[in-house]
Enzyme design. Structure first.
Site, PDB file in Angstrom:
ATOM      1  N   GLU A 229       0.859  -1.191   0.000  1.00  0.00           N
ATOM      2  CA  GLU A 229       0.000   0.000   0.000  1.00  0.00           C
ATOM      3  C   GLU A 229       0.890   1.233   0.000  1.00  0.00           C
ATOM      4  O   GLU A 229       2.059   1.174   0.382  1.00  0.00           O
ATOM      5  CB  GLU A 229      -0.880   0.039   1.259  1.00  0.00           C
ATOM      6  CG  GLU A 229      -1.809  -1.133   1.459  1.00  0.00           C
ATOM      7  CD  GLU A 229      -2.450  -1.047   2.837  1.00  0.00           C
ATOM      8  OE1 GLU A 229      -3.567  -0.502   2.927  1.00  0.00           O
ATOM      9  OE2 GLU A 229      -1.841  -1.508   3.816  1.00  0.00           O
ATOM     10  N   LYS A 231       2.359   4.572   1.527  1.00  0.00           N
ATOM     11  CA  LYS A 231       2.563   5.056   2.895  1.00  0.00           C
ATOM     12  C   LYS A 231       2.088   6.497   2.967  1.00  0.00           C
ATOM     13  O   LYS A 231       2.731   7.406   2.465  1.00  0.00           O
ATOM     14  CB  LYS A 231       4.035   4.971   3.306  1.00  0.00           C
ATOM     15  CG  LYS A 231       4.205   5.330   4.786  1.00  0.00           C
ATOM     16  CD  LYS A 231       5.629   5.341   5.223  1.00  0.00           C
ATOM     17  CE  LYS A 231       5.688   5.596   6.735  1.00  0.00           C
ATOM     18  NZ  LYS A 231       4.935   6.799   7.154  1.00  0.00           N
ATOM     19  N   ARG A 236      -2.175   8.980  12.098  1.00  0.00           N
ATOM     20  CA  ARG A 236      -2.591   7.594  12.351  1.00  0.00           C
ATOM     21  C   ARG A 236      -3.709   7.620  13.389  1.00  0.00           C
ATOM     22  O   ARG A 236      -3.604   8.274  14.430  1.00  0.00           O
ATOM     23  CB  ARG A 236      -1.394   6.799  12.867  1.00  0.00           C
ATOM     24  CG  ARG A 236      -1.681   5.334  13.176  1.00  0.00           C
ATOM     25  CD  ARG A 236      -1.671   4.484  11.935  1.00  0.00           C
ATOM     26  NE  ARG A 236      -1.932   3.093  12.250  1.00  0.00           N
ATOM     27  CZ  ARG A 236      -1.006   2.224  12.645  1.00  0.00           C
ATOM     28  NH1 ARG A 236       0.258   2.608  12.773  1.00  0.00           N
ATOM     29  NH2 ARG A 236      -1.338   0.969  12.896  1.00  0.00           N
ATOM     30  N   ARG A 251      -2.751   8.010  17.341  1.00  0.00           N
ATOM     31  CA  ARG A 251      -1.732   7.057  17.771  1.00  0.00           C
ATOM     32  C   ARG A 251      -1.146   7.457  19.116  1.00  0.00           C
ATOM     33  O   ARG A 251      -0.711   6.618  19.903  1.00  0.00           O
ATOM     34  CB  ARG A 251      -0.628   6.968  16.717  1.00  0.00           C
ATOM     35  CG  ARG A 251       0.514   6.066  17.111  1.00  0.00           C
ATOM     36  CD  ARG A 251       1.610   6.100  16.066  1.00  0.00           C
ATOM     37  NE  ARG A 251       2.917   5.933  16.684  1.00  0.00           N
ATOM     38  CZ  ARG A 251       4.053   6.051  16.041  1.00  0.00           C
ATOM     39  NH1 ARG A 251       4.075   6.354  14.765  1.00  0.00           N
ATOM     40  NH2 ARG A 251       5.199   5.884  16.668  1.00  0.00           N
ATOM     41  N   GLU A 279      -5.506   6.242   8.380  1.00  0.00           N
ATOM     42  CA  GLU A 279      -4.771   7.505   8.367  1.00  0.00           C
ATOM     43  C   GLU A 279      -5.734   8.637   8.014  1.00  0.00           C
ATOM     44  O   GLU A 279      -6.450   8.561   7.005  1.00  0.00           O
ATOM     45  CB  GLU A 279      -3.667   7.437   7.316  1.00  0.00           C
ATOM     46  CG  GLU A 279      -2.547   8.410   7.526  1.00  0.00           C
ATOM     47  CD  GLU A 279      -1.409   7.816   8.351  1.00  0.00           C
ATOM     48  OE1 GLU A 279      -0.462   8.559   8.650  1.00  0.00           O
ATOM     49  OE2 GLU A 279      -1.479   6.627   8.692  1.00  0.00           O
ATOM     50  N   ARG A 397       9.011  -6.473  14.654  1.00  0.00           N
ATOM     51  CA  ARG A 397       9.624  -6.591  13.337  1.00  0.00           C
ATOM     52  C   ARG A 397       9.220  -7.899  12.649  1.00  0.00           C
ATOM     53  O   ARG A 397       9.057  -8.925  13.298  1.00  0.00           O
ATOM     54  CB  ARG A 397      11.150  -6.526  13.452  1.00  0.00           C
ATOM     55  CG  ARG A 397      11.663  -5.198  13.968  1.00  0.00           C
ATOM     56  CD  ARG A 397      13.168  -5.228  14.169  1.00  0.00           C
ATOM     57  NE  ARG A 397      13.880  -5.376  12.908  1.00  0.00           N
ATOM     58  CZ  ARG A 397      14.208  -4.373  12.124  1.00  0.00           C
ATOM     59  NH1 ARG A 397      13.884  -3.128  12.476  1.00  0.00           N
ATOM     60  NH2 ARG A 397      14.856  -4.568  11.007  1.00  0.00           N
ATOM     61  N   LYS A 404      10.236   3.356   2.600  1.00  0.00           N
ATOM     62  CA  LYS A 404      10.115   4.757   2.243  1.00  0.00           C
ATOM     63  C   LYS A 404      11.075   5.118   1.114  1.00  0.00           C
ATOM     64  O   LYS A 404      12.114   4.469   0.923  1.00  0.00           O
ATOM     65  CB  LYS A 404      10.388   5.634   3.468  1.00  0.00           C
ATOM     66  CG  LYS A 404       9.422   5.372   4.631  1.00  0.00           C
ATOM     67  CD  LYS A 404       9.796   6.135   5.871  1.00  0.00           C
ATOM     68  CE  LYS A 404       9.488   7.597   5.760  1.00  0.00           C
ATOM     69  NZ  LYS A 404       9.623   8.306   7.050  1.00  0.00           N
TER      70      LYS A 404
END
Length: 531
Positions: A229, A231, A236, A251, A279, A397, A404
């Site tokens: 998707e 970013k 958030r 967030r 978002e 993780r 990015k």
């Protein structure tokens, strides 16, 4: 307070995460529940109300010690932290001290200080200092100025509580989320058995955070195992639909009620008992693309935005996950299933509620080619999410990655420096950098991360030896050193002297190979902002 001061000293003296976690878990096991609750609050980043000003603290110190203002200021410049400066400059008295519990300070003493007039406040501060050992003087001053920092994250506090209570971290994180208020009963409840209705209230779920992708993307395996998707660069948020209303949580676990009424209105058509993760984005009037984050900031500070602001800066929720449906917690179900349910749930509910579109590609190479379009699409890159992943807690993780685009970079000159906070309060670690505007250097960015300890120490010594002016804690230094800075975005800004503002600046490297004449020009940044 003596027990909490001992904990603070342990936390301040070690950089070991496990040692900090063990120390907090031991404290939670031994401390009275009411004190432990406040320790959870302040160590976890709870907002503290300032009850005395820096001027009042300096005045109280001058009257208590008889020291001249210039001496106090000079000592403060060397120490870099006013609370520590006061603790060091007050005379040491060898006497027994009363041990007032932490919760009494937080619930009675500090609030009462804020209700006094300034002269009375100064005298009460002096009285408190005389009755406290040095380490508690430091702590009390940090608490009353609202600036207690000791290198402990909210996540680490959650882990320590989970260790103490022998419960899963995600359960502790959820119990602490939202508007958790410190108190003995609230602290004891953190360790209670899980209830069937644990997630049915108005607290947000702990957010799942992606990690930066630093390895070769092909190491993730088959591209078909992943959802890609865009970013998005927004706020958030979780949108919750409860019995007769909707809630929006950021967030940072702040209620955003009333700030985005169009999203709350759209949520009224959602079924009761659902929670969307996504978002919040400001969007162009022609619905072509998202607006820069600066446009969204106009809405963040308005508790009740007016009609013109609503019309000029429309927002939408770009939804990308479904955490709850019909009151059922979906977080352990695979992402592929959650996304299918989400797509069905918000179908035809646009544009205010939109499904974050998937970015399809036959292989990683093709996806990398699409990623190049990120800035053109007003995004920061791609998100990669394993299709069989559950919705986890915090930054775990492996399942969610943020891929990015490479940041913008500039070469800029160090102009100003000031002390950092916490463990870095005695070092100059917060820097202001400038670029050329004609024959003058103009400030364009502040940054405090990116240098290692050796570089910080070397630069700190140079700053002290090459200061040309002082403005409170800030020092103006000789224009000598060039640094390469990275940042995520740039935009025109009427609030900044340079006319541009950069987003998330940080130091990439110290350019010892460049002279200041080689630094970038303001016109270069203006072209980036306009392009």
């Amino acid at each position: 307070m003596r027990r909490f001061a001992a904990l603070f000293e342990i936390l301040d003296r070690t950089s070991s995460t496990s040692a900090k976690r063990d120390a907090m878990a031991a404290y939670f096991a031994d401390a009275p529940a009411q004190d432990a609750a406040w320790a959870v609050y302040v160590l976890g980043g709870g907002k503290l109300k300032r009850t005395a000003s820096s001027t009042e603290l300096r005045t109280a110190l001058a009257r208590e010690t008889g020291y001249a203002d210039w001496l106090i200021d000079d000592c403060y410049q060397h120490v870099g932290d006013l609370a520590e400066t006061i603790a060091l400059m007050l005379p040491r008295e060898e006497q027994a001290h009363e041990d007032t519990p932490l919760h009494v300070w937080m619930e009675a003493r500090l609030p009462s200080l804020g209700r006094l007039e300034s002269p009375e406040r100064i005298e009460l501060l002096r009285e408190w200092w005389r009755g406290l050992p040095r380490e508690q003087v430091f702590l009390v001053n940090k608490l009353l100025t609202g600036s207690l920092r000791v290198g402990v994250s909210h996540r680490l506090v959650v882990q320590a509580l989970a260790q103490w209570a022998d419960l899963p971290t995600d359960l502790i994180a959820h119990r602490l989320s939202g508007t958790w208020k410190p108190g003995a009963e609230a602290f004891v409840a953190l360790a209670g058995p899980e209830r069937a209705d644990e997630h049915a209230g108005e607290r947000p779920y702990p957010f799942f955070l992606a990690s930066p992708l630093e390895q070769d993307v092909a190491s993730l395996g088959e591209v078909g195992d992943w959802l890609a998707e865009w970013k998005w660069d927004g706020i958030r948020a979780q949108l919750m639909r409860r019995d007769d209303h909707a809630l929006i949580w950021s967030r940072g676990e702040e209620r955003l009620d009333g700030r985005f009424p169009e999203i709350e209105t759209a949520a009224a058509d959602l079924p009761v008992g659902c929670v969307l993760d996504g978002e919040i984005l400001a969007w162009t009037l022609d619905e072509a693309h998202p607006l820069p984050f600066a446009a969204l900031q106009k809405r963040i500070g308005k508790l009740k935005p007016g009609a013109k602001l609503l019309a000029d800066t429309p927002v939408r929720l770009m939804a990308y996950d479904l955490l709850e449906l019909g009151g059922d917690d979906l977080r352990e179900r695979p992402l592929a299933e959650r996304r299918t349910l989400l797509a069905t749930l918000i179908e035809d509910r646009g544009p205010t509620l939109m499904l974050s579109p998937a970015v399809d590609a036959p292989d990683w190479e093709a996806l990398a080619a699409v990623r190049v379009e990120s800035r053109e699409r007003r995004t920061e890159g791609l998100m990669l999410k394993r299709l069989d992943s559950p919705y986890r807690v915090g930054r775990k993780r492996g399942d969610w990655w943020k891929w990015k685009v490479d940041p913008y970079t500039i070469d800029a000159v160090l102009l100003y420096a000031q002390p950092g906070h916490g463990r870095r309060s005695g070092l100059f670690t917060d820097y202001t950098f400038g670029v050329w505007n004609g024959d003058a250097l103009v400030p364009v960015a502040k940054a405090y991360s990116g240098l290692d300890d050796a570089e910080i120490g070397r630069l700190d010594r140079w700053i002290r030896a090459h200061t040309i002016d002082r403005f409170g804690p800030v020092r103006s230094v000789e224009a000598t050193h060039v640094f390469e800075l990275a940042f995520e975005a740039i935009q025109a800004s009427g609030r900044h002297k340079a006319g541009v503002a950069v987003r998330f600046p940080r130091i990439l490297r110290w350019r010892t190979d460049l002279a200041i004449r080689d630094a970038d020009k303001l016109d270069d940044l203006r072209r980036l902002a306009s392009g």
